[in-house]
Design a protein around this motif. Structure first.
Motif, PDB file in Angstrom:
ATOM      1  N   ALA A   1      31.695  40.934  46.552  1.00 31.68           N
ATOM      2  CA  ALA A   1      32.803  40.366  45.522  1.00 31.68           C
ATOM      3  C   ALA A   1      33.512  40.520  46.244  1.00 31.68           C
ATOM      4  N   TRP A   2      34.384  39.433  46.121  1.00 26.71           N
ATOM      5  CA  TRP A   2      36.140  39.271  46.406  1.00 26.71           C
ATOM      6  C   TRP A   2      36.679  41.258  45.853  1.00 26.71           C
ATOM      7  N   ALA A   3      37.460  42.039  47.143  1.00 25.38           N
ATOM      8  CA  ALA A   3      38.273  43.057  46.335  1.00 25.38           C
ATOM      9  C   ALA A   3      39.342  42.107  45.698  1.00 25.38           C
ATOM     10  N   ASP A   4      39.413  41.959  44.489  1.00 28.73           N
ATOM     11  CA  ASP A   4      40.854  41.758  43.488  1.00 28.73           C
ATOM     12  C   ASP A   4      40.278  41.842  42.202  1.00 28.73           C
ATOM     13  N   ILE A   5      41.496  43.244  42.405  1.00 24.98           N
ATOM     14  CA  ILE A   5      41.407  44.335  41.839  1.00 24.98           C
ATOM     15  C   ILE A   5      42.655  44.451  41.307  1.00 24.98           C
ATOM     16  N   VAL A   6      42.682  44.673  40.030  1.00 28.76           N
ATOM     17  CA  VAL A   6      44.303  44.889  39.442  1.00 28.76           C
ATOM     18  C   VAL A   6      43.841  46.676  39.043  1.00 28.76           C
ATOM     19  N   VAL A   7      44.453  47.827  38.693  1.00 27.41           N
ATOM     20  CA  VAL A   7      44.531  49.247  38.855  1.00 27.41           C
ATOM     21  C   VAL A   7      46.137  49.346  37.427  1.00 27.41           C
ATOM     22  N   LEU A   8      45.777  49.632  36.012  1.00 26.98           N
ATOM     23  CA  LEU A   8      46.621  49.533  35.312  1.00 26.98           C
ATOM     24  C   LEU A   8      47.145  51.072  34.080  1.00 26.98           C
ATOM     25  N   ASP A   9      48.092  50.929  33.763  1.00 26.20           N
ATOM     26  CA  ASP A   9      48.666  53.112  33.634  1.00 26.20           C
ATOM     27  C   ASP A   9      47.876  52.825  31.722  1.00 26.20           C
ATOM     28  N   ALA A  10      47.789  53.889  31.508  1.00 27.62           N
ATOM     29  CA  ALA A  10      47.442  53.992  30.520  1.00 27.62           C
ATOM     30  C   ALA A  10      48.331  53.177  29.414  1.00 27.62           C
ATOM     31  N   ASP A  11      49.384  52.841  29.100  1.00 29.16           N
ATOM     32  CA  ASP A  11      49.707  51.437  28.502  1.00 29.16           C
ATOM     33  C   ASP A  11      49.815  49.867  28.754  1.00 29.16           C
ATOM     34  N   LEU A  12      48.760  49.917  29.789  1.00 31.54           N
ATOM     35  CA  LEU A  12      48.057  48.419  30.532  1.00 31.54           C
ATOM     36  C   LEU A  12      48.634  47.542  31.787  1.00 31.54           C
ATOM     37  N   GLN A  13      50.066  48.787  31.946  1.00 27.31           N
ATOM     38  CA  GLN A  13      50.427  48.365  32.918  1.00 27.31           C
ATOM     39  C   GLN A  13      50.233  48.403  33.988  1.00 27.31           C
ATOM     40  N   PRO A  14      50.542  46.994  35.125  1.00 27.96           N
ATOM     41  CA  PRO A  14      49.916  47.340  36.031  1.00 27.96           C
ATOM     42  C   PRO A  14      50.414  48.042  37.761  1.00 27.96           C
ATOM     43  N   VAL A  15      49.773  48.941  38.218  1.00 29.08           N
ATOM     44  CA  VAL A  15      50.599  50.024  38.950  1.00 29.08           C
ATOM     45  C   VAL A  15      50.190  50.021  40.530  1.00 29.08           C
ATOM     46  N   ALA A  16      49.068  48.787  40.511  1.00 29.49           N
ATOM     47  CA  ALA A  16      48.091  48.399  42.445  1.00 29.49           C
ATOM     48  C   ALA A  16      47.442  47.637  41.603  1.00 29.49           C
ATOM     49  N   VAL A  17      47.852  46.456  43.007  1.00 31.10           N
ATOM     50  CA  VAL A  17      46.941  44.871  42.657  1.00 31.10           C
ATOM     51  C   VAL A  17      46.967  44.502  43.806  1.00 31.10           C
ATOM     52  N   PHE A  18      45.427  44.285  44.214  1.00 34.53           N
ATOM     53  CA  PHE A  18      45.056  44.150  45.124  1.00 34.53           C
ATOM     54  C   PHE A  18      44.560  42.432  45.145  1.00 34.53           C
ATOM     55  N   VAL A  19      44.841  41.873  46.306  1.00 33.75           N
ATOM     56  CA  VAL A  19      43.758  40.155  46.631  1.00 33.75           C
ATOM     57  C   VAL A  19      43.194  40.548  47.539  1.00 33.75           C
ATOM     58  N   GLU A  20      41.814  40.444  47.716  1.00 30.65           N
ATOM     59  CA  GLU A  20      41.289  39.896  48.669  1.00 30.65           C
ATOM     60  C   GLU A  20      41.483  41.542  49.529  1.00 30.65           C
ATOM     61  N   GLY A  21      41.611  42.356  48.800  1.00 37.21           N
ATOM     62  CA  GLY A  21      41.848  43.788  49.774  1.00 37.21           C
ATOM     63  C   GLY A  21      43.645  44.317  49.835  1.00 37.21           C
ATOM     64  N   GLU A  22      44.006  42.928  50.132  1.00 38.55           N
ATOM     65  CA  GLU A  22      45.670  43.301  50.215  1.00 38.55           C
ATOM     66  C   GLU A  22      46.418  43.400  49.467  1.00 38.55           C
ATOM     67  N   ALA A  23      46.773  45.178  49.224  1.00 39.69           N
ATOM     68  CA  ALA A  23      47.918  45.531  48.448  1.00 39.69           C
ATOM     69  C   ALA A  23      48.983  44.710  48.218  1.00 39.69           C
ATOM     70  N   ILE A  24      49.520  44.219  47.036  1.00 37.16           N
ATOM     71  CA  ILE A  24      50.627  43.735  46.379  1.00 37.16           C
ATOM     72  C   ILE A  24      51.874  44.296  46.298  1.00 37.16           C
ATOM     73  N   ASP A  25      52.759  43.924  46.992  1.00 39.21           N
ATOM     74  CA  ASP A  25      53.681  44.928  46.725  1.00 39.21           C
ATOM     75  C   ASP A  25      54.934  44.239  45.318  1.00 39.21           C
ATOM     76  N   LEU A  26      54.563  46.033  44.268  1.00 39.54           N
ATOM     77  CA  LEU A  26      54.843  44.631  42.959  1.00 39.54           C
ATOM     78  C   LEU A  26      56.821  45.912  42.414  1.00 39.54           C
ATOM     79  N   SER A  27      57.844  45.882  43.660  1.00 40.08           N
ATOM     80  CA  SER A  27      58.752  46.170  43.322  1.00 40.08           C
ATOM     81  C   SER A  27      59.331  45.009  43.314  1.00 40.08           C
ATOM     82  N   ASN A  28      59.123  43.997  43.163  1.00 37.68           N
ATOM     83  CA  ASN A  28      59.985  42.936  42.699  1.00 37.68           C
ATOM     84  C   ASN A  28      59.815  43.058  40.895  1.00 37.68           C
ATOM     85  N   ASN A  29      58.747  43.215  40.156  1.00 36.56           N
ATOM     86  CA  ASN A  29      58.299  43.487  38.849  1.00 36.56           C
ATOM     87  C   ASN A  29      59.713  44.021  38.129  1.00 36.56           C
TER      88      ASN A  29
END
Length: 365
Positions: A337-365
């Protein structure tokens, strides 16, 4: 490679997931750190805007929207139009076409278009402008489809000859959704029998359930396999959401997000309409709700707060919308499958996101 508590098609495991553009393998490892939760990326099939940009602006607005939502875990989406003049719709579709053909860096994959307007009932417009409502024809839809691929189309199926169009639209690979409809229960059932696939923002913009007149909502609750719902806890009362969750097997969440998403309170555009963000929602000057400022990570948290198990909430934001579109390589964490992935902490807040394997910069959240 990521390590954590991973939601696989066979359930939860503690382990590692290895990927490039696609998932290479997932291995169980009882010693893996379970502090992080790893889910399939979210798939939003109804999104109008974010970060001040509106799909109807055309140009690069769709790219801005896709980048903004990617920072909240959305890895794939449908760019959604509004009821507007023919020229305005074509401008929006032309603007989306390039981003659909080739995913811009840092952005969610735009899988195609959700044509929400203009083929609606003037009696159930919600935030859609009345002066641009049109009667659908197969030639008109084909001309739009030639500009950018339409994957879903909202239709007031009781209007004019719309019911007869459903099999033709289905043959084009378009999911017809009943919405912005003043139809009866029987109209809704007839549309499903003709090939309609789902319902647009269930409960909103359609005839309500009454025990004597079940309406379009009644048709959905009694017969639908799929329907979208806006889980911002403002568009639909939690009790109504719970009823829909029990009745519709593959009810899935959408944001219906507007250009006000991720922006401070103030005045924004929704197609040709002016809308106002205040107290966490978006309204017309009349006070009527006009889309949302919801993001998919917040939708996940809302579903969980409503009482859903995390795996169930995830399925309603990833697996079910993927299956609805026939996207068998998205919405699930499985080898190939495509590497579309969201990584969440204990509060279900995203700490990492990958779209088709590309790491998305979350710094603007």
């Amino acid at each position: 490679m990521l390590s954590g508590r991973i939601l696989t098609p066979n359930g939860w495991i503690n382990g590692t997931i290895a990927f490039d553009q696609r998932i290479q393998h997932i291995q169980e490892n009882a010693g893996a750190d379970g502090a992080l939760t790893i889910l399939p990326g979210f798939i939003d099939l109804h999104v109008h805007g974010a970060s001040g940009a509106d799909i109807m602006q055309g140009g690069t607005a769709g790219v801005t929207v896709a980048r903004s939502h990617a920072r909240h875990g959305t890895t794939a989406m449908l760019g959604t139009t509004m009821t507007a003049t023919d020229n305005s719709i074509r401008r929006a579709l032309n603007g989306l076409a390039g981003a659909i053909a080739e995913r811009p860096a840092g952005a969610a994959r735009i899988l195609g278009v959700h044509l929400e307007g203009p083929f609606l009932s003037i009696h159930r417009l919600g935030a859609q402008p009345a002066d641009a409502v049109a009667i659908a024809s197969i030639d008109l839809v084909r001309s739009y489809h030639a500009l950018a691929p339409i994957r879903a189309l909202t239709l007031a199926t009781e209007v004019a000859d719309h019911l007869a169009l459903i099999p033709q639209l289905k043959a084009m690979g378009i999911r017809v959704q009943i919405g912005h409809s003043n139809g009866t229960y029987d109209d809704g059932v007839a549309a499903l029998e003709a090939g309609a696939a789902g319902f647009t923002h269930l409960f909103n913009g359609m005839t309500a359930l009454n025990h004597y007149k079940p309406g379009i909502v009644g048709a959905a609750l009694a017969h639908a396999e799929y329907a979208e719902i806006i889980p911002d806890l403002q568009h639909v009362h939690p009790g109504a959401m719970r009823a829909a969750l029990r009745a519709i097997p593959r009810l899935y969440g959408v944001t219906d997000a507007t250009s006000a998403t991720g922006m401070p309170d103030g005045e924004y555009g929704l197609g040709t309409q002016r809308v106002y963000k205040c107290l966490g929602c978006v309204r017309l000057a009349t006070g009527s709700l006009a889309g949302s400022v919801l993001t998919m990570d917040q939708a996940l948290r809302n579903f969980v707060d409503l009482g859903l198990e995390l795996a169930d909430a995830s399925n309603r934001l990833s697996l079910y919308p993927a299956d609805y579109l026939g996207e068998t390589e998205r919405g699930r964490l499985a080898p190939g499958a495509w590497a579309d992935i969201v990584v969440l902490d204990a509060d279900l807040q995203p700490v990492a996101v990958f779209v088709e394997g590309e790491a998305i910069d979350l710094s603007n959240n």
